[in-house]
Design an enzyme around this catalytic site. Structure first.
Site, PDB file in Angstrom:
ATOM      1  N   PHE A 150       0.816  -1.215   0.000  1.00 47.53           N
ATOM      2  CA  PHE A 150       0.000   0.000   0.000  1.00 47.53           C
ATOM      3  C   PHE A 150       0.850   1.265   0.000  1.00 47.53           C
ATOM      4  O   PHE A 150       0.379   2.325  -0.398  1.00 47.53           O
ATOM      5  CB  PHE A 150      -0.934   0.018   1.231  1.00 47.53           C
ATOM      6  CG  PHE A 150      -0.265   0.494   2.487  1.00 47.53           C
ATOM      7  CD1 PHE A 150      -0.155   1.852   2.773  1.00 47.53           C
ATOM      8  CD2 PHE A 150       0.303  -0.397   3.400  1.00 47.53           C
ATOM      9  CE1 PHE A 150       0.489   2.304   3.922  1.00 47.53           C
ATOM     10  CE2 PHE A 150       0.950   0.047   4.541  1.00 47.53           C
ATOM     11  CZ  PHE A 150       1.037   1.405   4.799  1.00 47.53           C
ATOM     12  N   GLU A 177      -5.000  -3.964  -1.665  1.00 49.95           N
ATOM     13  CA  GLU A 177      -6.451  -3.739  -1.651  1.00 49.95           C
ATOM     14  C   GLU A 177      -6.807  -2.493  -0.840  1.00 49.95           C
ATOM     15  O   GLU A 177      -7.952  -2.072  -0.814  1.00 49.95           O
ATOM     16  CB  GLU A 177      -7.191  -4.977  -1.124  1.00 49.95           C
ATOM     17  CG  GLU A 177      -6.854  -5.427   0.291  1.00 49.95           C
ATOM     18  CD  GLU A 177      -5.594  -6.311   0.397  1.00 49.95           C
ATOM     19  OE1 GLU A 177      -4.598  -6.015  -0.301  1.00 49.95           O
ATOM     20  OE2 GLU A 177      -5.613  -7.255   1.195  1.00 49.95           O
ATOM     21  N   ARG A 178      -5.797  -1.887  -0.182  1.00 54.96           N
ATOM     22  CA  ARG A 178      -6.110  -0.718   0.654  1.00 54.96           C
ATOM     23  C   ARG A 178      -6.110   0.583  -0.148  1.00 54.96           C
ATOM     24  O   ARG A 178      -6.798   1.522   0.208  1.00 54.96           O
ATOM     25  CB  ARG A 178      -5.111  -0.618   1.799  1.00 54.96           C
ATOM     26  CG  ARG A 178      -5.178  -1.864   2.673  1.00 54.96           C
ATOM     27  CD  ARG A 178      -4.210  -1.762   3.809  1.00 54.96           C
ATOM     28  NE  ARG A 178      -3.718  -3.070   4.185  1.00 54.96           N
ATOM     29  CZ  ARG A 178      -2.558  -3.287   4.778  1.00 54.96           C
ATOM     30  NH1 ARG A 178      -1.761  -2.275   5.046  1.00 54.96           N
ATOM     31  NH2 ARG A 178      -2.185  -4.482   5.101  1.00 54.96           N
ATOM     32  N   CYS A 282       9.584   1.949   3.530  1.00 51.12           N
ATOM     33  CA  CYS A 282      10.541   0.895   3.879  1.00 51.12           C
ATOM     34  C   CYS A 282      11.930   1.455   4.058  1.00 51.12           C
ATOM     35  O   CYS A 282      12.803   0.796   4.595  1.00 51.12           O
ATOM     36  CB  CYS A 282      10.550  -0.185   2.811  1.00 51.12           C
ATOM     37  SG  CYS A 282      11.234   0.406   1.274  1.00 51.12           S
TER      38      CYS A 282
HETATM   39  P1  NAD Z   1       1.625  -6.509   3.134  1.00 50.87           P
HETATM   40  O1  NAD Z   1       2.639  -7.588   3.250  1.00 50.87           O
HETATM   41  O2  NAD Z   1       0.514  -6.501   4.105  1.00 50.87           O
HETATM   42  O3  NAD Z   1       0.938  -6.542   1.684  1.00 50.87           O
HETATM   43  C1  NAD Z   1       1.698  -6.565   0.506  1.00 50.87           C
HETATM   44  C2  NAD Z   1       0.909  -7.307  -0.579  1.00 50.87           C
HETATM   45  O4  NAD Z   1       0.732  -8.665  -0.174  1.00 50.87           O
HETATM   46  C3  NAD Z   1      -0.483  -6.738  -0.819  1.00 50.87           C
HETATM   47  O5  NAD Z   1      -0.760  -6.767  -2.202  1.00 50.87           O
HETATM   48  C4  NAD Z   1      -1.391  -7.674  -0.041  1.00 50.87           C
HETATM   49  O6  NAD Z   1      -2.672  -7.795  -0.612  1.00 50.87           O
HETATM   50  C5  NAD Z   1      -0.657  -9.004  -0.140  1.00 50.87           C
HETATM   51  N1  NAD Z   1      -0.892  -9.850   1.039  1.00 50.87           N
HETATM   52  C6  NAD Z   1      -1.147  -9.434   2.303  1.00 50.87           C
HETATM   53  N2  NAD Z   1      -1.292 -10.497   3.121  1.00 50.87           N
HETATM   54  C7  NAD Z   1      -1.123 -11.599   2.360  1.00 50.87           C
HETATM   55  C8  NAD Z   1      -1.143 -13.007   2.642  1.00 50.87           C
HETATM   56  N3  NAD Z   1      -1.363 -13.459   3.860  1.00 50.87           N
HETATM   57  N4  NAD Z   1      -0.918 -13.854   1.615  1.00 50.87           N
HETATM   58  C9  NAD Z   1      -0.674 -13.397   0.375  1.00 50.87           C
HETATM   59  N5  NAD Z   1      -0.653 -12.082   0.052  1.00 50.87           N
HETATM   60  C10 NAD Z   1      -0.867 -11.183   1.033  1.00 50.87           C
HETATM   61  O7  NAD Z   1       2.446  -5.125   3.156  1.00 50.87           O
HETATM   62  P2  NAD Z   1       1.849  -3.664   3.228  1.00 50.87           P
HETATM   63  O8  NAD Z   1       1.324  -3.423   4.595  1.00 50.87           O
HETATM   64  O9  NAD Z   1       0.985  -3.388   2.063  1.00 50.87           O
HETATM   65  O10 NAD Z   1       3.186  -2.801   3.017  1.00 50.87           O
HETATM   66  C11 NAD Z   1       4.023  -2.410   4.069  1.00 50.87           C
HETATM   67  C12 NAD Z   1       5.216  -3.343   4.195  1.00 50.87           C
HETATM   68  O11 NAD Z   1       5.931  -3.394   2.963  1.00 50.87           O
HETATM   69  C13 NAD Z   1       6.223  -2.868   5.225  1.00 50.87           C
HETATM   70  O12 NAD Z   1       6.714  -3.978   5.937  1.00 50.87           O
HETATM   71  C14 NAD Z   1       7.323  -2.249   4.385  1.00 50.87           C
HETATM   72  O13 NAD Z   1       8.615  -2.232   4.980  1.00 50.87           O
HETATM   73  C15 NAD Z   1       7.321  -3.149   3.201  1.00 50.87           C
HETATM   74  N6  NAD Z   1       7.924  -2.513   2.043  1.00 50.87           N
HETATM   75  C16 NAD Z   1       9.155  -2.928   1.655  1.00 50.87           C
HETATM   76  C17 NAD Z   1       9.784  -2.317   0.594  1.00 50.87           C
HETATM   77  C18 NAD Z   1      11.153  -2.762   0.165  1.00 50.87           C
HETATM   78  O14 NAD Z   1      11.552  -2.399  -0.922  1.00 50.87           O
HETATM   79  N7  NAD Z   1      11.888  -3.512   0.956  1.00 50.87           N
HETATM   80  C19 NAD Z   1       9.143  -1.277  -0.088  1.00 50.87           C
HETATM   81  C20 NAD Z   1       7.871  -0.879   0.324  1.00 50.87           C
HETATM   82  C21 NAD Z   1       7.265  -1.510   1.396  1.00 50.87           C
END
Ligand code: NAD
Length: 499
Positions: A150, A177-178, A282
């Site tokens: 998101f 989805e958010r 991140c």
């Molecule tokens: P998230 O892991 O909740 O979601 C990421 C994606 O995975 C979304 O599309 C979501 O629908 C999907 N997802 C969520 N739960 C799932 C499950 N149980 N099974 C399969 N798919 C699932 O992450 P978020 O809250 O959207 O984003 C924030 C996180 O992303 C933070 O931890 C941040 O550090 C990380 N991030 C990392 C980078 C990087 O380059 N290292 C960059 C941006 C964000």
């Protein structure tokens, strides 16, 4: 009436059929502004089939022609930057200048991808033996999946998707989805740019859609960005299904402040890197590590009033410094972590819990928060808080600061503020972290370099954008070729050598 969002398949909007939806909020007001469909396995299968048709057309198109379509898409991104920032800000909550910065970083990768005819060039050796010419070429993989978070709803789908498409693949984006509307907007711009139908697709959904992509036999590669728990699952599950997977995950980024640093510059850097986008980055700095007691004192003296002065506000409020968090659950989680920090014995200097803004009483705001004397055993040190919370640790030595960083489970980004080249050089060599800033608090590399962390901030070998993205989104073929005039008479049974 609440808007009902659609998938983007085969160059057009397609309504969800599963009957499952998720609410999308305006985080500044707490109001539901849209409903996003959550795709079933059968719907994901249809998207992949459509993408395969797109792939047939796109992968056959001459590479310079593909580059010209990417160039047109780049022009449309620039023209639509304001509209896109509005769509992004309304659902994510980040301020308009911050949203524009994110979009620009997506444009940067698109510009890099315009050079794909050069980037994708193979290798050639003439006459490696027996009149054989030997060459290696890069071919696209097919339909690749991009599962995105998101916090950068424009930049990250572009970082992976533009490179995937530039390499000749078709791309299926499963956005968060958010805040899903930006992904639809990007897809529309691609169609306007002349991308053949089915090459850039958006399927909205949750775990069901992600699992369908991870297990789909016609999806050979998955690029993921998100939290570490989900990323580890995606990496393992994708690999178990014989896919190429890269997963960029959570972080806890430290900034070391040496006694010789310019303290005003260091304090300003911590405000920007710690509280920009409400800490939902991140690459946010969430831990400041002062070297020596005098450094800690000088830093706190400057930081505390600056943190106090930060204003919460909606995405379109020009006065806003700190945007709301993405959901009410995120707000509650961050506030409970602040409470935990107090219980653990850290000094809470500025408390952002219970932040209220007139006219936005339902918003998911947490105010800027500053802790001092945080130690390594505390949960607020170990956990990725992903909110506007900066922890200043107890004073360290240079060696113990490096040790702390290397002992932490994450290794995405890190920074050092100093005037001393020797310290900076030793630091860059010794820390086990993917991206390092020397007097640069958010060292996100430009598009033509690679992006990626270390330890549990990344699963898989390849990095995002830069030359590594070409490797991730292509497979290599090596061809040994000669013509009849170069072939000696008679059968040769011994293993061929270069004689
Ligand atoms: P998230 O892991 O909740 O979601 C990421 C994606 O995975 C979304 O599309 C979501 O629908 C999907 N997802 C969520 N739960 C799932 C499950 N149980 N099974 C399969 N798919 C699932 O992450 P978020 O809250 O959207 O984003 C924030 C996180 O992303 C933070 O931890 C941040 O550090 C990380 N991030 C990392 C980078 C990087 O380059 N290292 C960059 C941006 C964000």
């Amino acid at each position: 009436m609440t808007e009902e969002l659609k998938h983007w398949v085969g160059g057009k909007k397609v309504a969800g059929e599963s009957g499952r939806f998720a609410d999308v909020f305006n985080p500044a007001t707490g109001e539901v502004i849209a409903r996003v469909p959550l795709a079933s396995r059968a719907e994901v299968d249809k998207v992949v089939k459509n993408a395969q048709e797109g792939f047939e057309v796109w992968s056959e198109m001459a590479v310079p022609k593909r580059a010209s379509i990417i160039f047109r898409f780049r022009e449309l991104l620039v023209q639509n930057q304001d509209k896109l920032a509005e769509v992004l800000g309304r659902e994510h909550g980040k301020t308009i200048p911050d949203a524009k910065g994110e979009i620009q970083r997506g444009i940067d990768v698109t510009e890099f991808a315009c050079g794909v005819p050069h980037l994708i060039k193979g290798e050639f050796n003439q006459n490696v033996g027996g009149n054989i010419d030997l060459y290696s070429i890069r071919e696209p993989l097919g339909v690749v999946g991009g599962i995105t978070p998101f916090n950068f709803p424009v930049m990250i789908p572009l970082w992976m998707g533009v490179m995937a498409v530039a390499c000749g693949n078709a791309y299926v984006n499963k956005p968060s989805e958010r805040d899903p509307s930006s992904a639809d907007f990007l897809a529309e711009l691609w169609t306007e740019a002349g991308l053949p139908d089915g090459v850039w697709n958006v399927v909205h959904g949750d775990k069901e859609a992600v699992d369908a992509l991870l297990e789909h036999p016609d999806v050979p590669a998955i690029s993921f960005v998100g939290s570490t728990g989900v990323g580890e699952y995606i990496y393992q599950h994708g690999c178990a299904n014989n896919k190429r997977v890269q997963a960029f995950c959570g972080a806890k980024n430290h900034m070391v402040i040496m006694p010789d640093a310019d303290m005003d510059q260091a304090a300003d850097a911590l405000i920007g890197a710690g509280f920009g986008s409400a800490g939902e980055r991140c690459m946010a700095i969430s831990v400041a590590v002062p070297v020596g007691q005098a450094t800690q004192d000088a830093l706190i003296e400057r930081l505390a009033p600056k943190v106090e002065a930060l204003k919460i506000g909606a995405y379109n409020d020009p006065e806003a410094d700190i945007n709301p968090l993405i959901t009410v659950q995120a707000k509650e989680r961050v506030e409970s972590l602040i409470t935990k920090g107090v219980e653990e014995g850290a000094d809470l200097l500025v408390d952002g819990r219970g932040a209220r803004l007139q006219g936005y009483e339902g918003g998911f705001f947490v105010g800027a928060t500053l802790f001092n004397n945080v130690s390594r055993e505390m949960d607020i040190y170990k956990t990725e808080i992903f909110g506007p919370v900066l922890s200043v640790t107890k004073p360290q030595s240079f060696d113990s600061a490096v040790q702390m960083i290397n002992d932490h489970e994450y290794g995405n980004g890190v920074a050092i503020f100093t005037r001393d080249g020797d310290s900076a050089r030793a630091f860059s060599k010794r820390v086990d972290v993917g991206m390092i800033g020397v007097n640069v608090p958010i060292p996100v590399p430009m598009a033509f370099h690679n992006f990626g962390g270390a330890k549990r901030s990344k699963f898989g070998d390849t990095q995002m954008h830069g030359p590594e993205s070409i490797r991730f989104f292509t497979k290599m073929k090596t061809i040994s070729s000669r013509w009849p005039s170069g072939i000696k008479e008679g059968a040769q049974l011994a293993f061929p050598t270069n004689d």
